[in-house]
Motif scaffolding. Structure first.
Motif, PDB file in Angstrom:
ATOM      1  N   LEU A   1       0.790  -1.254   0.050  1.00 11.19           N
ATOM      2  CA  LEU A   1      -0.131   0.078  -0.048  1.00 11.19           C
ATOM      3  C   LEU A   1       0.867   1.114   0.200  1.00 11.19           C
ATOM      4  CD1 LEU A   1      -2.401  -1.042   2.737  1.00 11.19           C
ATOM      5  CD2 LEU A   1      -2.927  -1.566   0.262  1.00 11.19           C
ATOM      6  N   ARG A   2       0.353   2.494  -0.743  1.00 12.42           N
ATOM      7  CA  ARG A   2       0.918   3.712  -0.570  1.00 12.42           C
ATOM      8  C   ARG A   2       0.041   4.865  -0.394  1.00 12.42           C
ATOM      9  NH1 ARG A   2       5.621   5.219  -4.702  1.00 12.42           N
ATOM     10  NH2 ARG A   2       6.747   3.537  -3.358  1.00 12.42           N
ATOM     11  N   LEU A   3       0.166   5.675   0.604  1.00  9.89           N
ATOM     12  CA  LEU A   3      -0.805   6.856   0.593  1.00  9.89           C
ATOM     13  C   LEU A   3      -0.632   7.828  -0.743  1.00  9.89           C
ATOM     14  CD1 LEU A   3      -3.079   7.668   2.534  1.00  9.89           C
ATOM     15  CD2 LEU A   3      -1.294   9.213   3.681  1.00  9.89           C
ATOM     16  N   ALA A   4      -1.867   8.148  -1.190  1.00 12.21           N
ATOM     17  CA  ALA A   4      -1.580   9.123  -2.382  1.00 12.21           C
ATOM     18  C   ALA A   4      -2.842  10.258  -2.061  1.00 12.21           C
ATOM     19  CB  ALA A   4      -2.206   8.393  -3.607  1.00 12.21           C
ATOM     20  N   HIS A   5      -2.405  11.552  -2.605  1.00 12.50           N
ATOM     21  CA  HIS A   5      -3.343  12.462  -2.330  1.00 12.50           C
ATOM     22  C   HIS A   5      -3.780  13.090  -3.706  1.00 12.50           C
ATOM     23  CE1 HIS A   5      -0.954  13.319   1.555  1.00 12.50           C
ATOM     24  NE2 HIS A   5      -2.153  12.564   1.686  1.00 12.50           N
ATOM     25  N   GLY A   6      -3.553  12.455  -5.030  1.00 12.22           N
ATOM     26  CA  GLY A   6      -4.031  12.820  -6.174  1.00 12.22           C
ATOM     27  C   GLY A   6      -3.873  11.885  -7.229  1.00 12.22           C
ATOM     28  N   ALA A   7      -3.994  12.366  -8.565  1.00 12.32           N
ATOM     29  CA  ALA A   7      -3.969  11.546  -9.660  1.00 12.32           C
ATOM     30  C   ALA A   7      -2.496  11.043  -9.961  1.00 12.32           C
ATOM     31  CB  ALA A   7      -4.493  12.147 -10.905  1.00 12.32           C
ATOM     32  N   ALA A   8      -1.622  11.931  -9.723  1.00 14.20           N
ATOM     33  CA  ALA A   8      -0.140  11.739 -10.017  1.00 14.20           C
ATOM     34  C   ALA A   8       0.397  10.794  -9.089  1.00 14.20           C
ATOM     35  CB  ALA A   8       0.567  12.936 -10.318  1.00 14.20           C
ATOM     36  N   GLN A   9       0.145  10.916  -7.856  1.00 12.49           N
ATOM     37  CA  GLN A   9       0.713   9.973  -6.890  1.00 12.49           C
ATOM     38  C   GLN A   9       0.072   8.632  -6.914  1.00 12.49           C
ATOM     39  OE1 GLN A   9       0.405  11.851  -2.973  1.00 12.49           O
ATOM     40  NE2 GLN A   9       1.587  13.585  -3.566  1.00 12.49           N
ATOM     41  N   ALA A  10      -1.339   8.778  -7.248  1.00 15.27           N
ATOM     42  CA  ALA A  10      -1.940   7.217  -7.603  1.00 15.27           C
ATOM     43  C   ALA A  10      -1.044   6.426  -8.712  1.00 15.27           C
ATOM     44  CB  ALA A  10      -3.395   7.530  -7.764  1.00 15.27           C
ATOM     45  N   THR A  11      -0.931   7.073  -9.597  1.00 17.89           N
ATOM     46  CA  THR A  11      -0.206   6.496 -10.819  1.00 17.89           C
ATOM     47  C   THR A  11       1.301   6.092 -10.513  1.00 17.89           C
ATOM     48  OG1 THR A  11      -1.439   7.664 -12.454  1.00 17.89           O
ATOM     49  CG2 THR A  11       0.563   6.935 -13.242  1.00 17.89           C
ATOM     50  N   ASP A  12       1.998   6.993  -9.992  1.00 18.96           N
ATOM     51  CA  ASP A  12       3.330   6.316  -9.278  1.00 18.96           C
ATOM     52  C   ASP A  12       3.340   5.248  -8.373  1.00 18.96           C
ATOM     53  OD1 ASP A  12       4.445   8.730 -10.545  1.00 18.96           O
ATOM     54  OD2 ASP A  12       4.450  10.057  -8.972  1.00 18.96           O
ATOM     55  N   ALA A  13       2.243   5.183  -7.491  1.00 15.55           N
ATOM     56  CA  ALA A  13       2.024   3.905  -6.543  1.00 15.55           C
ATOM     57  C   ALA A  13       1.733   2.747  -7.215  1.00 15.55           C
ATOM     58  CB  ALA A  13       0.695   4.217  -5.673  1.00 15.55           C
ATOM     59  N   VAL A  14       1.068   2.973  -8.361  1.00 12.78           N
ATOM     60  CA  VAL A  14       0.630   1.771  -9.277  1.00 12.78           C
ATOM     61  C   VAL A  14       2.125   1.275 -10.071  1.00 12.78           C
ATOM     62  CG1 VAL A  14      -0.620   0.942 -11.123  1.00 12.78           C
ATOM     63  CG2 VAL A  14      -1.545   1.942  -9.227  1.00 12.78           C
ATOM     64  N   ASN A  15       2.834   2.258 -10.644  1.00 13.81           N
ATOM     65  CA  ASN A  15       4.111   2.107 -11.458  1.00 13.81           C
ATOM     66  C   ASN A  15       5.014   1.440 -10.299  1.00 13.81           C
ATOM     67  OD1 ASN A  15       2.911   2.914 -13.796  1.00 13.81           O
ATOM     68  ND2 ASN A  15       3.601   4.847 -13.451  1.00 13.81           N
ATOM     69  N   CYS A  16       4.903   1.713  -9.465  1.00 14.99           N
ATOM     70  CA  CYS A  16       5.812   0.882  -8.176  1.00 14.99           C
ATOM     71  C   CYS A  16       5.251  -0.292  -7.528  1.00 14.99           C
ATOM     72  CB  CYS A  16       6.274   2.139  -6.991  1.00 14.99           C
ATOM     73  SG  CYS A  16       7.093   3.569  -7.609  1.00 14.99           S
ATOM     74  N   GLY A  17       4.279  -0.930  -8.133  1.00 14.60           N
ATOM     75  CA  GLY A  17       3.798  -2.148  -7.715  1.00 14.60           C
ATOM     76  C   GLY A  17       2.861  -2.137  -6.579  1.00 14.60           C
ATOM     77  N   ARG A  18       2.361  -0.732  -6.062  1.00  7.34           N
ATOM     78  CA  ARG A  18       1.532  -0.608  -4.783  1.00  7.34           C
ATOM     79  C   ARG A  18       0.234  -0.254  -5.264  1.00  7.34           C
ATOM     80  NH1 ARG A  18       6.413  -1.727  -3.961  1.00  7.34           N
ATOM     81  NH2 ARG A  18       7.846  -1.240  -2.534  1.00  7.34           N
ATOM     82  N   VAL A  19      -0.696  -0.564  -4.256  1.00  4.94           N
ATOM     83  CA  VAL A  19      -2.218  -0.007  -4.192  1.00  4.94           C
ATOM     84  C   VAL A  19      -2.205   1.458  -3.660  1.00  4.94           C
ATOM     85  CG1 VAL A  19      -4.434  -0.471  -3.759  1.00  4.94           C
ATOM     86  CG2 VAL A  19      -2.922  -2.464  -4.415  1.00  4.94           C
ATOM     87  N   ALA A  20      -2.781   2.349  -4.319  1.00  5.85           N
ATOM     88  CA  ALA A  20      -2.635   3.629  -3.967  1.00  5.85           C
ATOM     89  C   ALA A  20      -3.942   3.715  -3.071  1.00  5.85           C
ATOM     90  CB  ALA A  20      -2.731   4.819  -5.093  1.00  5.85           C
ATOM     91  N   VAL A  21      -3.754   4.303  -1.917  1.00  3.64           N
ATOM     92  CA  VAL A  21      -4.856   4.543  -1.087  1.00  3.64           C
ATOM     93  C   VAL A  21      -5.195   5.954  -0.737  1.00  3.64           C
ATOM     94  CG1 VAL A  21      -5.594   4.466   1.402  1.00  3.64           C
ATOM     95  CG2 VAL A  21      -4.572   2.656   0.407  1.00  3.64           C
ATOM     96  N   LEU A  22      -6.458   6.683  -1.149  1.00  6.05           N
ATOM     97  CA  LEU A  22      -6.860   8.082  -1.217  1.00  6.05           C
ATOM     98  C   LEU A  22      -7.714   8.119  -0.176  1.00  6.05           C
ATOM     99  CD1 LEU A  22      -6.794   7.215  -4.705  1.00  6.05           C
ATOM    100  CD2 LEU A  22      -6.410   9.645  -4.475  1.00  6.05           C
ATOM    101  N   LEU A  23      -7.589   9.197   0.696  1.00  3.29           N
ATOM    102  CA  LEU A  23      -8.674   9.329   1.843  1.00  3.29           C
ATOM    103  C   LEU A  23      -9.875  10.075   1.440  1.00  3.29           C
ATOM    104  CD1 LEU A  23      -5.621  10.791   4.278  1.00  3.29           C
ATOM    105  CD2 LEU A  23      -6.803   8.463   4.129  1.00  3.29           C
ATOM    106  N   GLY A  24     -11.049   9.428   1.976  1.00  2.00           N
ATOM    107  CA  GLY A  24     -12.326   9.730   1.828  1.00  2.00           C
ATOM    108  C   GLY A  24     -12.984   8.577   1.234  1.00  2.00           C
ATOM    109  N   PRO A  25     -14.476   9.201   1.199  1.00  4.87           N
ATOM    110  CA  PRO A  25     -14.997  10.173   1.492  1.00  4.87           C
ATOM    111  C   PRO A  25     -15.191  10.066   3.224  1.00  4.87           C
ATOM    112  CG  PRO A  25     -16.611   8.491   0.850  1.00  4.87           C
ATOM    113  CD  PRO A  25     -15.483   7.936   0.429  1.00  4.87           C
ATOM    114  N   ALA A  26     -15.395  11.504   3.860  1.00  5.37           N
ATOM    115  CA  ALA A  26     -15.721  11.717   5.131  1.00  5.37           C
ATOM    116  C   ALA A  26     -17.173  12.214   5.165  1.00  5.37           C
ATOM    117  CB  ALA A  26     -14.905  12.577   5.865  1.00  5.37           C
TER     118      ALA A  26
END
Length: 404
Positions: free
Chosen positions: A163-188
Protein backbone atom coordinates in the motif's frame (compact mmCIF):
# COMPACT_ATOMS: atom_id res chain seq x y z
CA UNK A 1 -19.40 21.56 -14.60
CA UNK A 2 -20.25 25.20 -14.39
CA UNK A 3 -18.00 27.81 -15.96
CA UNK A 4 -15.09 29.02 -13.86
CA UNK A 5 -16.83 32.19 -12.70
CA UNK A 6 -16.76 33.27 -9.07
CA UNK A 7 -18.84 36.01 -7.64
CA UNK A 8 -16.76 36.46 -4.48
CA UNK A 9 -14.14 39.21 -4.19
CA UNK A 10 -10.41 38.84 -4.61
CA UNK A 11 -7.54 40.92 -3.25
CA UNK A 12 -4.46 41.88 -5.17
CA UNK A 13 -1.23 40.64 -3.62
CA UNK A 14 2.32 40.25 -4.82
CA UNK A 15 2.46 37.41 -7.37
CA UNK A 16 -1.32 37.31 -7.95
CA UNK A 17 -3.25 38.37 -11.00
CA UNK A 18 -4.32 41.96 -11.24
CA UNK A 19 -8.11 41.86 -10.59
CA UNK A 20 -8.64 44.22 -13.50
CA UNK A 21 -7.17 41.62 -15.83
CA UNK A 22 -9.36 38.68 -14.71
CA UNK A 23 -11.60 39.19 -17.73
CA UNK A 24 -8.55 38.55 -19.92
CA UNK A 25 -7.67 35.45 -17.91
CA UNK A 26 -11.19 33.97 -17.88
CA UNK A 27 -11.26 32.62 -21.48
CA UNK A 28 -7.88 30.94 -20.95
CA UNK A 29 -9.05 29.19 -17.78
CA UNK A 30 -12.34 28.07 -19.36
CA UNK A 31 -10.51 26.76 -22.41
CA UNK A 32 -8.01 24.90 -20.24
CA UNK A 33 -10.73 23.32 -18.10
CA UNK A 34 -12.57 22.20 -21.22
CA UNK A 35 -9.37 20.57 -22.41
CA UNK A 36 -8.83 18.79 -19.11
CA UNK A 37 -12.39 17.47 -18.86
CA UNK A 38 -12.30 16.19 -22.44
CA UNK A 39 -9.24 14.02 -21.82
CA UNK A 40 -10.61 10.67 -20.70
CA UNK A 41 -9.39 7.13 -20.60
CA UNK A 42 -6.07 7.32 -22.42
CA UNK A 43 -3.77 8.50 -19.62
CA UNK A 44 -1.27 5.78 -20.56
CA UNK A 45 0.01 7.91 -23.43
CA UNK A 46 2.03 10.19 -21.12
CA UNK A 47 4.59 9.84 -18.37
CA UNK A 48 1.93 9.59 -15.67
CA UNK A 49 0.06 6.82 -17.46
CA UNK A 50 -3.07 4.96 -16.49
CA UNK A 51 -1.67 2.19 -14.39
CA UNK A 52 0.85 -0.63 -14.22
CA UNK A 53 1.21 -0.37 -17.98
CA UNK A 54 1.52 3.41 -17.93
CA UNK A 55 3.30 4.86 -20.89
CA UNK A 56 3.05 1.68 -22.95
CA UNK A 57 2.40 1.90 -26.65
CA UNK A 58 -1.34 1.84 -27.37
CA UNK A 59 -0.97 -0.64 -30.22
CA UNK A 60 1.14 -2.95 -28.07
CA UNK A 61 -1.53 -2.97 -25.37
CA UNK A 62 -4.19 -3.81 -27.93
CA UNK A 63 -2.02 -6.69 -29.15
CA UNK A 64 -1.73 -8.03 -25.60
CA UNK A 65 -5.49 -8.00 -25.11
CA UNK A 66 -6.11 -9.50 -28.53
CA UNK A 67 -3.52 -12.16 -27.77
CA UNK A 68 -5.76 -13.47 -24.99
CA UNK A 69 -7.91 -14.97 -27.72
CA UNK A 70 -11.64 -15.44 -27.37
CA UNK A 71 -11.56 -16.17 -23.64
CA UNK A 72 -13.30 -13.15 -22.02
CA UNK A 73 -11.77 -13.79 -18.59
CA UNK A 74 -8.24 -13.99 -20.03
CA UNK A 75 -8.89 -10.80 -22.01
CA UNK A 76 -10.17 -9.15 -18.83
CA UNK A 77 -6.98 -9.99 -16.94
CA UNK A 78 -4.87 -8.66 -19.82
CA UNK A 79 -6.82 -5.42 -20.00
CA UNK A 80 -6.75 -4.89 -16.23
CA UNK A 81 -2.99 -5.45 -16.18
CA UNK A 82 -2.72 -2.27 -18.28
CA UNK A 83 -5.69 -0.39 -16.80
CA UNK A 84 -6.20 -1.38 -13.15
CA UNK A 85 -9.29 -0.64 -11.12
CA UNK A 86 -9.70 2.59 -9.18
CA UNK A 87 -12.17 1.45 -6.51
CA UNK A 88 -14.38 4.31 -5.38
CA UNK A 89 -15.33 3.15 -1.89
CA UNK A 90 -13.91 0.80 0.71
CA UNK A 91 -15.02 0.40 4.33
CA UNK A 92 -11.79 -1.34 5.32
CA UNK A 93 -10.68 1.41 7.75
CA UNK A 94 -13.71 1.00 10.03
CA UNK A 95 -13.52 -2.81 9.73
CA UNK A 96 -9.87 -2.86 10.83
CA UNK A 97 -10.69 -0.61 13.77
CA UNK A 98 -12.48 -3.54 15.40
CA UNK A 99 -9.77 -6.16 14.83
CA UNK A 100 -7.08 -6.83 17.40
CA UNK A 101 -4.66 -8.24 14.80
CA UNK A 102 -4.46 -8.33 11.01
CA UNK A 103 -1.93 -8.66 8.19
CA UNK A 104 -3.17 -7.28 4.90
CA UNK A 105 0.01 -8.14 2.99
CA UNK A 106 -0.08 -11.80 3.98
CA UNK A 107 -3.87 -11.99 3.65
CA UNK A 108 -6.69 -11.82 6.18
CA UNK A 109 -9.93 -13.77 5.92
CA UNK A 110 -11.67 -11.56 8.50
CA UNK A 111 -12.04 -8.78 5.91
CA UNK A 112 -13.01 -8.59 2.23
CA UNK A 113 -9.88 -6.65 1.28
CA UNK A 114 -6.21 -7.60 1.52
CA UNK A 115 -3.18 -7.16 -0.71
CA UNK A 116 -3.27 -10.67 -2.31
CA UNK A 117 -6.91 -10.23 -3.33
CA UNK A 118 -6.31 -6.66 -4.49
CA UNK A 119 -3.55 -7.96 -6.76
CA UNK A 120 -5.74 -10.81 -8.01
CA UNK A 121 -8.47 -8.29 -8.81
CA UNK A 122 -6.01 -5.84 -10.43
CA UNK A 123 -6.97 -3.01 -8.07
CA UNK A 124 -4.60 -0.07 -8.48
CA UNK A 125 -6.23 2.58 -6.27
CA UNK A 126 -8.87 2.74 -3.57
CA UNK A 127 -10.78 5.44 -1.73
CA UNK A 128 -10.85 4.45 1.95
CA UNK A 129 -14.03 5.72 3.57
CA UNK A 130 -13.85 7.80 6.74
CA UNK A 131 -17.60 7.56 7.32
CA UNK A 132 -18.71 7.18 10.93
CA UNK A 133 -21.72 5.51 12.60
CA UNK A 134 -24.85 7.65 12.66
CA UNK A 135 -25.33 9.80 15.71
CA UNK A 136 -21.84 11.25 15.98
CA UNK A 137 -22.02 15.03 15.64
CA UNK A 138 -20.07 18.10 16.62
CA UNK A 139 -16.72 17.67 18.33
CA UNK A 140 -17.25 13.91 18.64
CA UNK A 141 -17.57 13.59 14.85
CA UNK A 142 -14.48 15.72 14.27
CA UNK A 143 -12.44 13.70 16.77
CA UNK A 144 -13.59 10.34 15.39
CA UNK A 145 -12.75 11.43 11.83
CA UNK A 146 -9.25 12.45 12.91
CA UNK A 147 -8.84 9.04 14.53
CA UNK A 148 -9.90 7.40 11.28
CA UNK A 149 -7.37 9.46 9.35
CA UNK A 150 -4.65 8.45 11.77
CA UNK A 151 -5.67 4.78 11.53
CA UNK A 152 -5.52 4.79 7.73
CA UNK A 153 -2.04 6.32 7.73
CA UNK A 154 -0.90 3.81 10.36
CA UNK A 155 -2.25 0.86 8.34
CA UNK A 156 -0.61 2.07 5.11
CA UNK A 157 2.73 2.61 6.85
CA UNK A 158 2.52 -0.91 8.33
CA UNK A 159 2.09 -2.44 4.84
CA UNK A 160 4.71 -0.66 2.70
CA UNK A 161 5.12 -3.49 0.21
CA UNK A 162 1.47 -3.43 -0.76
CA UNK A 163 0.00 0.00 0.00
CA UNK A 164 0.99 3.61 -0.53
CA UNK A 165 -0.85 6.78 0.49
CA UNK A 166 -1.77 9.09 -2.42
CA UNK A 167 -3.22 12.58 -2.47
CA UNK A 168 -4.01 12.90 -6.16
CA UNK A 169 -3.93 11.44 -9.65
CA UNK A 170 -0.16 11.66 -10.18
CA UNK A 171 0.68 10.04 -6.84
CA UNK A 172 -1.86 7.27 -7.49
CA UNK A 173 -0.21 6.52 -10.83
CA UNK A 174 3.25 6.58 -9.25
CA UNK A 175 2.11 4.08 -6.62
CA UNK A 176 0.77 1.69 -9.26
CA UNK A 177 3.94 1.98 -11.33
CA UNK A 178 5.89 1.00 -8.19
CA UNK A 179 3.73 -2.07 -7.68
CA UNK A 180 1.67 -0.65 -4.82
CA UNK A 181 -2.05 -0.04 -4.34
CA UNK A 182 -2.73 3.69 -3.93
CA UNK A 183 -4.88 4.63 -0.94
CA UNK A 184 -6.81 7.91 -1.17
CA UNK A 185 -8.53 9.39 1.89
CA UNK A 186 -12.32 9.79 1.79
CA UNK A 187 -15.16 10.14 1.62
CA UNK A 188 -15.77 11.59 5.06
CA UNK A 189 -19.18 12.60 6.32
CA UNK A 190 -20.35 16.21 6.39
CA UNK A 191 -20.67 15.97 10.18
CA UNK A 192 -16.87 15.86 10.34
CA UNK A 193 -16.77 19.60 9.56
CA UNK A 194 -18.81 20.63 12.61
CA UNK A 195 -20.11 23.47 10.41
CA UNK A 196 -16.62 24.97 10.09
CA UNK A 197 -14.83 25.83 6.86
CA UNK A 198 -11.58 26.01 8.80
CA UNK A 199 -11.97 22.36 9.75
CA UNK A 200 -12.59 21.56 6.06
CA UNK A 201 -9.27 23.15 5.15
CA UNK A 202 -7.49 21.36 7.99
CA UNK A 203 -8.87 17.97 6.93
CA UNK A 204 -7.77 18.65 3.36
CA UNK A 205 -4.28 19.48 4.62
CA UNK A 206 -4.25 16.08 6.37
CA UNK A 207 -5.11 14.36 3.08
CA UNK A 208 -8.91 14.30 2.82
CA UNK A 209 -10.00 14.32 -0.82
CA UNK A 210 -13.75 13.50 -0.75
CA UNK A 211 -16.63 14.79 1.43
CA UNK A 212 -20.20 13.45 1.37
CA UNK A 213 -22.86 16.17 1.30
CA UNK A 214 -25.35 14.59 3.69
CA UNK A 215 -25.92 14.33 7.42
CA UNK A 216 -25.64 18.06 8.13
CA UNK A 217 -28.16 20.85 8.66
CA UNK A 218 -26.83 22.66 5.60
CA UNK A 219 -27.35 19.68 3.25
CA UNK A 220 -30.77 18.18 3.91
CA UNK A 221 -34.00 17.20 2.19
CA UNK A 222 -34.58 20.75 1.00
CA UNK A 223 -31.15 20.92 -0.57
CA UNK A 224 -28.17 23.11 0.18
CA UNK A 225 -28.61 26.14 2.40
CA UNK A 226 -26.60 29.32 1.78
CA UNK A 227 -23.89 27.96 4.07
CA UNK A 228 -24.04 24.63 2.24
CA UNK A 229 -23.40 26.40 -1.04
CA UNK A 230 -20.42 28.16 0.54
CA UNK A 231 -19.10 24.78 1.69
CA UNK A 232 -19.20 23.55 -1.92
CA UNK A 233 -17.40 26.68 -3.15
CA UNK A 234 -14.68 26.22 -0.53
CA UNK A 235 -14.35 22.54 -1.45
CA UNK A 236 -13.79 23.66 -5.04
CA UNK A 237 -11.17 26.15 -3.86
CA UNK A 238 -9.11 23.66 -1.80
CA UNK A 239 -9.63 20.61 -4.04
CA UNK A 240 -12.04 18.35 -2.15
CA UNK A 241 -14.45 16.30 -4.26
CA UNK A 242 -18.16 16.51 -3.46
CA UNK A 243 -19.70 13.05 -2.96
CA UNK A 244 -23.46 13.07 -3.60
CA UNK A 245 -24.27 9.43 -2.81
CA UNK A 246 -26.88 9.36 -0.06
CA UNK A 247 -27.64 13.07 -0.44
CA UNK A 248 -31.21 14.20 -1.04
CA UNK A 249 -32.33 14.69 -4.63
CA UNK A 250 -32.58 18.43 -3.99
CA UNK A 251 -29.00 18.55 -2.68
CA UNK A 252 -27.75 16.55 -5.67
CA UNK A 253 -29.41 18.86 -8.18
CA UNK A 254 -28.24 22.03 -6.45
CA UNK A 255 -24.67 20.78 -6.05
CA UNK A 256 -24.52 20.02 -9.76
CA UNK A 257 -25.37 23.66 -10.42
CA UNK A 258 -23.11 25.23 -7.77
CA UNK A 259 -19.94 23.14 -8.14
CA UNK A 260 -17.35 24.34 -10.60
CA UNK A 261 -15.45 21.06 -10.25
CA UNK A 262 -16.82 17.63 -11.19
CA UNK A 263 -18.85 15.92 -8.49
CA UNK A 264 -18.72 12.23 -7.70
CA UNK A 265 -21.26 9.70 -6.49
CA UNK A 266 -19.18 7.10 -4.66
CA UNK A 267 -21.97 4.52 -4.27
CA UNK A 268 -24.85 5.10 -6.69
CA UNK A 269 -26.45 2.91 -9.36
CA UNK A 270 -29.53 3.40 -11.55
CA UNK A 271 -32.80 3.96 -9.70
CA UNK A 272 -34.74 2.98 -12.83
CA UNK A 273 -33.37 -0.57 -12.47
CA UNK A 274 -33.46 -0.80 -8.68
CA UNK A 275 -35.36 1.75 -6.54
CA UNK A 276 -32.78 2.22 -3.81
CA UNK A 277 -32.69 5.75 -2.28
CA UNK A 278 -28.94 6.09 -2.92
CA UNK A 279 -29.39 5.24 -6.62
CA UNK A 280 -29.85 8.06 -9.11
CA UNK A 281 -32.91 8.79 -11.27
CA UNK A 282 -32.41 9.00 -15.02
CA UNK A 283 -32.68 12.79 -15.24
CA UNK A 284 -29.92 13.22 -12.63
CA UNK A 285 -27.70 10.75 -14.51
CA UNK A 286 -28.13 12.91 -17.60
CA UNK A 287 -27.28 16.05 -15.57
CA UNK A 288 -24.26 14.29 -14.08
CA UNK A 289 -22.99 13.44 -17.54
CA UNK A 290 -23.49 17.00 -18.75
CA UNK A 291 -21.47 18.25 -15.75
CA UNK A 292 -18.71 15.67 -16.46
CA UNK A 293 -19.20 14.17 -13.01
CA UNK A 294 -18.70 10.53 -12.10
CA UNK A 295 -21.14 7.82 -11.01
CA UNK A 296 -19.34 4.93 -9.29
CA UNK A 297 -21.64 1.91 -9.42
CA UNK A 298 -21.49 -0.17 -6.19
CA UNK A 299 -21.06 -3.94 -6.22
CA UNK A 300 -23.76 -4.55 -3.62
CA UNK A 301 -26.73 -6.90 -3.87
CA UNK A 302 -29.02 -4.29 -2.31
CA UNK A 303 -28.27 -1.52 -4.80
CA UNK A 304 -27.47 -3.41 -8.00
CA UNK A 305 -28.71 -6.98 -7.59
CA UNK A 306 -27.49 -10.48 -6.70
CA UNK A 307 -25.51 -11.34 -9.85
CA UNK A 308 -22.69 -10.04 -12.02
CA UNK A 309 -25.20 -9.55 -14.81
CA UNK A 310 -27.24 -7.23 -12.60
CA UNK A 311 -24.19 -5.07 -11.92
CA UNK A 312 -23.42 -5.00 -15.65
CA UNK A 313 -27.01 -3.91 -16.37
CA UNK A 314 -26.52 -0.86 -14.13
CA UNK A 315 -23.19 -0.05 -15.75
CA UNK A 316 -24.83 -0.27 -19.20
CA UNK A 317 -27.63 2.04 -18.06
CA UNK A 318 -25.35 4.66 -16.51
CA UNK A 319 -23.03 4.61 -19.53
CA UNK A 320 -25.96 5.11 -21.89
CA UNK A 321 -27.36 8.12 -20.00
CA UNK A 322 -24.29 9.81 -18.51
CA UNK A 323 -21.72 8.73 -21.10
CA UNK A 324 -18.73 6.36 -20.99
CA UNK A 325 -16.52 9.05 -19.44
CA UNK A 326 -18.83 9.40 -16.39
CA UNK A 327 -19.09 5.84 -15.04
CA UNK A 328 -16.80 3.95 -12.67
CA UNK A 329 -16.65 1.16 -10.10
CA UNK A 330 -17.22 1.10 -6.36
CA UNK A 331 -16.52 -2.21 -4.64
CA UNK A 332 -18.07 -1.05 -1.35
CA UNK A 333 -16.30 -3.97 0.32
CA UNK A 334 -15.98 -4.19 4.11
CA UNK A 335 -18.96 -1.84 4.47
CA UNK A 336 -21.31 -4.48 5.88
CA UNK A 337 -23.21 -4.82 2.60
CA UNK A 338 -23.93 -8.13 0.87
CA UNK A 339 -22.31 -8.56 -2.54
CA UNK A 340 -23.36 -10.26 -5.77
CA UNK A 341 -22.39 -13.85 -6.47
CA UNK A 342 -18.95 -14.13 -8.10
CA UNK A 343 -18.04 -10.70 -6.67
CA UNK A 344 -17.60 -11.55 -2.97
CA UNK A 345 -14.40 -9.56 -2.46
CA UNK A 346 -11.84 -7.33 -4.17
CA UNK A 347 -10.54 -10.20 -6.34
CA UNK A 348 -13.69 -10.37 -8.46
CA UNK A 349 -13.18 -7.46 -10.86
CA UNK A 350 -11.89 -9.60 -13.77
CA UNK A 351 -15.19 -11.51 -13.78
CA UNK A 352 -17.12 -8.26 -14.07
CA UNK A 353 -14.90 -6.95 -16.86
CA UNK A 354 -15.28 -10.30 -18.67
CA UNK A 355 -19.06 -9.85 -18.52
CA UNK A 356 -18.77 -6.37 -20.01
CA UNK A 357 -16.46 -7.62 -22.77
CA UNK A 358 -19.11 -10.18 -23.62
CA UNK A 359 -21.62 -7.34 -23.94
CA UNK A 360 -19.48 -5.54 -26.49
CA UNK A 361 -17.82 -2.88 -24.35
CA UNK A 362 -14.80 -1.52 -26.17
CA UNK A 363 -11.34 -1.60 -24.64
CA UNK A 364 -11.34 2.21 -24.59
CA UNK A 365 -14.60 2.37 -22.62
CA UNK A 366 -13.37 -0.30 -20.21
CA UNK A 367 -10.09 1.57 -19.67
CA UNK A 368 -12.10 4.66 -18.79
CA UNK A 369 -14.39 2.66 -16.52
CA UNK A 370 -11.63 1.06 -14.50
CA UNK A 371 -9.03 3.83 -14.26
CA UNK A 372 -9.25 6.73 -16.70
CA UNK A 373 -12.45 8.36 -15.42
CA UNK A 374 -11.28 8.58 -11.82
CA UNK A 375 -7.94 10.01 -13.00
CA UNK A 376 -9.75 12.62 -15.07
CA UNK A 377 -11.88 13.77 -12.15
CA UNK A 378 -8.94 13.93 -9.74
CA UNK A 379 -6.89 15.97 -12.20
CA UNK A 380 -9.76 18.34 -13.01
CA UNK A 381 -10.54 18.96 -9.36
CA UNK A 382 -6.90 19.88 -8.72
CA UNK A 383 -6.82 22.20 -11.74
CA UNK A 384 -10.08 23.87 -10.71
CA UNK A 385 -8.70 24.42 -7.21
CA UNK A 386 -5.54 26.10 -8.53
CA UNK A 387 -7.62 28.40 -10.72
CA UNK A 388 -10.05 29.22 -7.89
CA UNK A 389 -7.21 30.11 -5.54
CA UNK A 390 -6.21 32.88 -7.95
CA UNK A 391 -9.56 34.58 -7.56
CA UNK A 392 -10.69 34.10 -3.96
CA UNK A 393 -9.24 33.90 -0.49
CA UNK A 394 -10.14 31.21 2.07
CA UNK A 395 -13.75 31.72 3.12
CA UNK A 396 -14.40 32.91 6.66
CA UNK A 397 -18.19 32.52 6.41
CA UNK A 398 -20.05 31.24 9.46
CA UNK A 399 -23.22 29.17 9.42
CA UNK A 400 -24.91 31.62 11.80
CA UNK A 401 -24.24 34.49 9.41
CA UNK A 402 -25.58 32.76 6.30
CA UNK A 403 -28.33 30.50 7.62
CA UNK A 404 -29.40 32.44 10.73
Amino acid sequence: MADLQDELHTTAEVGELDPERLDEFEPLVSEAVAGVTSRVGDERANSTGAGAGAGADTGAEADVVAGAGGNPLARAHSLLAAHPVADGYSGIAWALRHLSWYDLELGDSSVDTDVPRLREGHVGAMFWSLHLPEGLVGERAVGATLEQLDLVKTVVEAHPEGLRLAHGAAQATDAVNCGRVAVLLGPAGAAALDDSLGILRSLHALGLRVLTLSGASWAGERGLTRFGEEVVREMNRVGVLADLSGASDATVRRALVISKAPVMCTRSAARALRPHPANLPDDVLVQLGAAKGLCLVPLTAEQTGPTVRDVADHLDHVRQLAGPECVGLSGTYDSGAAHPRDLPDASGYPRLVAELLGRGWSETDLAQLTWGNVQRVLRTVDFTARAAQLRREPSTAKIAELDG
